[in-house]
Structures are given as C-alpha cells and as structure tokens.
Design an enzyme around this catalytic site. Sequence first.
Site, PDB file in Angstrom:
ATOM      1  N   TYR A  95       0.791  -1.228   0.000  1.00 41.13           N
ATOM      2  CA  TYR A  95       0.000   0.000   0.000  1.00 41.13           C
ATOM      3  C   TYR A  95       0.825   1.281   0.000  1.00 41.13           C
ATOM      4  O   TYR A  95       0.454   2.259  -0.675  1.00 41.13           O
ATOM      5  CB  TYR A  95      -1.002  -0.034   1.159  1.00 41.13           C
ATOM      6  CG  TYR A  95      -2.212  -0.871   0.817  1.00 41.13           C
ATOM      7  CD1 TYR A  95      -3.295  -0.322   0.138  1.00 41.13           C
ATOM      8  CD2 TYR A  95      -2.255  -2.227   1.112  1.00 41.13           C
ATOM      9  CE1 TYR A  95      -4.396  -1.089  -0.210  1.00 41.13           C
ATOM     10  CE2 TYR A  95      -3.346  -3.005   0.771  1.00 41.13           C
ATOM     11  CZ  TYR A  95      -4.412  -2.432   0.113  1.00 41.13           C
ATOM     12  OH  TYR A  95      -5.483  -3.207  -0.247  1.00 41.13           O
ATOM     13  N   GLU A 137      -8.883  -6.964   4.288  1.00 42.37           N
ATOM     14  CA  GLU A 137      -8.106  -8.053   3.695  1.00 42.37           C
ATOM     15  C   GLU A 137      -7.504  -8.964   4.755  1.00 42.37           C
ATOM     16  O   GLU A 137      -7.392 -10.177   4.553  1.00 42.37           O
ATOM     17  CB  GLU A 137      -7.027  -7.472   2.781  1.00 42.37           C
ATOM     18  CG  GLU A 137      -7.622  -6.918   1.485  1.00 42.37           C
ATOM     19  CD  GLU A 137      -6.727  -5.928   0.771  1.00 42.37           C
ATOM     20  OE1 GLU A 137      -5.507  -5.901   1.058  1.00 42.37           O
ATOM     21  OE2 GLU A 137      -7.239  -5.168  -0.077  1.00 42.37           O
ATOM     22  N   TYR A 185     -14.204 -17.754  -6.868  1.00 43.10           N
ATOM     23  CA  TYR A 185     -13.121 -18.143  -7.771  1.00 43.10           C
ATOM     24  C   TYR A 185     -11.846 -18.413  -6.989  1.00 43.10           C
ATOM     25  O   TYR A 185     -11.741 -18.081  -5.796  1.00 43.10           O
ATOM     26  CB  TYR A 185     -12.864 -17.031  -8.799  1.00 43.10           C
ATOM     27  CG  TYR A 185     -12.556 -15.676  -8.184  1.00 43.10           C
ATOM     28  CD1 TYR A 185     -11.289 -15.359  -7.699  1.00 43.10           C
ATOM     29  CD2 TYR A 185     -13.560 -14.706  -8.088  1.00 43.10           C
ATOM     30  CE1 TYR A 185     -11.024 -14.118  -7.126  1.00 43.10           C
ATOM     31  CE2 TYR A 185     -13.300 -13.464  -7.512  1.00 43.10           C
ATOM     32  CZ  TYR A 185     -12.032 -13.180  -7.033  1.00 43.10           C
ATOM     33  OH  TYR A 185     -11.774 -11.965  -6.458  1.00 43.10           O
ATOM     34  N   TYR A 204     -10.063 -17.905 -11.869  1.00 39.79           N
ATOM     35  CA  TYR A 204     -10.978 -18.823 -12.547  1.00 39.79           C
ATOM     36  C   TYR A 204     -12.091 -19.234 -11.578  1.00 39.79           C
ATOM     37  O   TYR A 204     -11.816 -19.645 -10.444  1.00 39.79           O
ATOM     38  CB  TYR A 204     -10.231 -20.062 -13.052  1.00 39.79           C
ATOM     39  CG  TYR A 204      -9.228 -19.738 -14.130  1.00 39.79           C
ATOM     40  CD1 TYR A 204      -9.633 -19.452 -15.430  1.00 39.79           C
ATOM     41  CD2 TYR A 204      -7.868 -19.682 -13.849  1.00 39.79           C
ATOM     42  CE1 TYR A 204      -8.717 -19.123 -16.420  1.00 39.79           C
ATOM     43  CE2 TYR A 204      -6.938 -19.360 -14.834  1.00 39.79           C
ATOM     44  CZ  TYR A 204      -7.376 -19.084 -16.113  1.00 39.79           C
ATOM     45  OH  TYR A 204      -6.459 -18.744 -17.098  1.00 39.79           O
TER      46      TYR A 204
END
Length: 409
Positions: A95, A137, A185, A204
């Site tokens: 960051y 996060e 995903y 994916y």
Amino acid sequence: MLSQKTIDIVKSTVPVLEEHGTKITKRFYQMMFENHPELLNIFNHANQRKGRQQTALANTVYVAAVYIDRLEEIIPVVKQIAHKHRSLGVKPEHYPIVGENLLAAIKDVFGDAATDEIINAWAEAYGVIADAFIGVEKEMYDAAGWDDFIPFSVVQKVKESDEITSFYLKPVDNRALPSFIPGQYISLKLDQIPGEEYTHIRQYSLSDVPGRDYYRISVKREKDGFHPDGVVTNFLHDQINEGDQLLASAPAGDFTIEIDSNDPIVLLAGGVGTTPLMSMMNHVLETQPEREIVMVQAVRNGQVHAFREDILAKNLNHPTLQYYACYSAPTDEDKQEGRFHKEGFVTKEWLDEIVPNVAKSQFYFCGPVSFMKHIYATLKEMGVSENQIHFEFFGPSMSIQQPEEVLAN
C-alpha cells in the site's frame, strides 16, 4: 478521522477526477511499474493492455473522493476489491508503494493545480482508505486459512467442449480444503510459461459444488497465445496435464448465491460465464432441491456448448430445474438434432415466456461483457429491480450500462 478541511479539499478535486481520472491512473501504473517492475508479477497484463484496470481504478478513486465523508457507504466496493487483492496476494507492504505513485500521478496530471494543500489532503485520505482495505483483507486472509499460493496437483483434466476444459485440483499436501460459496473463484499463479518474463496470475471461477476434496475450474481456450489474454489459458489447455502441479490461492469473490434464501433463481450464462453458475445450480440442487431454478445457456453452437449433457441429466431428475439453450449461430446438425430452444439472442419476450415468476426471482448472470450489458438492459426492461440483479465481470469492474456490439461469445 479526517478533518473537515481535508474532506473539503478532497471533494474539491472531484470534478477533475471525473474528467481526468483515467489519465491519472494510466500515469500511475506507468510510474509504479517503472519504479517497481516486480509488481508486474501481480497485475494482469491483458487488462492493462485493454485499459480495463486503469478505468476500474479511476472509478474507484472517483467514488472514494465523492464519499470521502461517508466511507462506510463504499464498504461493499472495498470488500469486492479486497476479495481480488486477497486472491492476488496483495499485502500491507504494497500500500505505501501504491500511495506514493498515486500521489505522484495526481501531481503530474494536475500540474500547477496540485498545490501542497491538495497533495497533503489526498495523502491523508489515502492513508485512511488504505487502512480500511488492509483491515478487510486481513480478515479475509485469516478466514481463508492460508495467505499465499500453495501447490495443487491436477488429478483430472476433462474436455467439456471445443473451447472449455475442466481441471480438477487437489492440494499436494492433502490439507482439508476450505469451503466456498458458489460463485467464488480461485487464482492460479503461473511462473513457468516459456518465453514469458513475468509471472501471470489469473482468476478462474469454481465450477463445482463446495465440500468436495478437490476444486474444479473450467477454462476457455482463447483464440491465440500471442496476446496476454491467451497466454495463460492456452498454456493450461496445451501444456498442463494430469499429474502436473499448479499454484493456487484460497477461494475469494463476492458474486455468490444467497444460500439462505428460498427465492426462485434464474441463471443466465453467456459462453464460459457458465462456470460460476454451474456451481450455483449444482449446490442448490443438492442442498435445496425444492428451490426453483431456471438455467439459460447462451452460446454460438453445439460445438462450444459446455456441460450440456450434465445439465440435461439433472433436468430430467429434478422437476424444479428448467433448462434452456440459446444458440446465436447454430450449425445444421444443431438444428437437425434440436439441441437448442431458441436461435439468436436472449430477448425480453423469451424471458417473459420461460421465467415463471419474474417478480420474486433472483437473477444471476455472467459472460462476455457485451452479453452482460445486454442481459442487464433486458432485465431492466422487464421491470426487474436492482436488488434482484447479481452479476460479475471476468476481470476489473466496469459499467454495466454502456452499449456493446456483440451479444454472445
């Protein structure tokens, strides 16, 4: 907590961000990659080349400025981006690098208008926004169970159509796999592609149900391997076989089915957009067999129609599942064998016919950008409300309302 003065200064830059946001983010990526070329191992080069990443970031910076005094209102946006960051392995130490280069890009584009007061205000605002991302996060990393890419073995490789192949992946260390919510995903990290200088990371969709001892992804072959958007998928198709290993992240993503609801669901898939919707459909059939499902696949023809036999078999065994195929360019064989229900594109009139309860249904759709924009416009024409509409772009977020020329892929 930001001071009112800082908030006012940041808000004063909104008109400039609205007009020159993409110019700022293009300059940002240029400067950051020049200063930190190692980050080219994280970012998707195809999205950079197409300008999608720059546009997505410009939109995010603009929204952050508009809501700088009400940041709690953009938490859904923060969480959506944080899912992607977590899947890519973005860490707190990244960051400051982003902040330094973003401020430099703002100063570069603003020119003489970039007073010390403006730059200092944006530096303070960025610190607050970055802390929000880092906090969200961290929770996601902790919940996932691992914060890096781990080796998986390809235990099965199955051709689903002329374009789509499924890969069944099991962790090499035999660890128990974390569950996921249908629609999510995983990311694959490939650093062994011949001729490629940098590592490639791609997301994916998981195309099977949670709770298995494997993850399944189903990958579409791109037209060629000479451009960034075809390098990874073609490498998987041509070079990765059963017994090979791939590095993968834990599941992520916020395009997920509401598993606690009994509302009817309508799944609208364009091409490879079938993959997350297959996970949703299979999960509902297993855990909520009484829940009504309408599944629509829009593809060019039978040669590229993945999972057809699988869905047809489930359609026979589950009376709550209604299945329809729409072919935009059917072959003569497709017509002779009656492989599809509608020729052309998905239309309002057709959906009105095949969806029993539009007012109560939840609509999920995924596919090529043009397909998704068409579906969104069609649903709005049908009077479907925003809280009934759920979708995901493959790649950076973008506007769902801009027109496109091609409707299916």
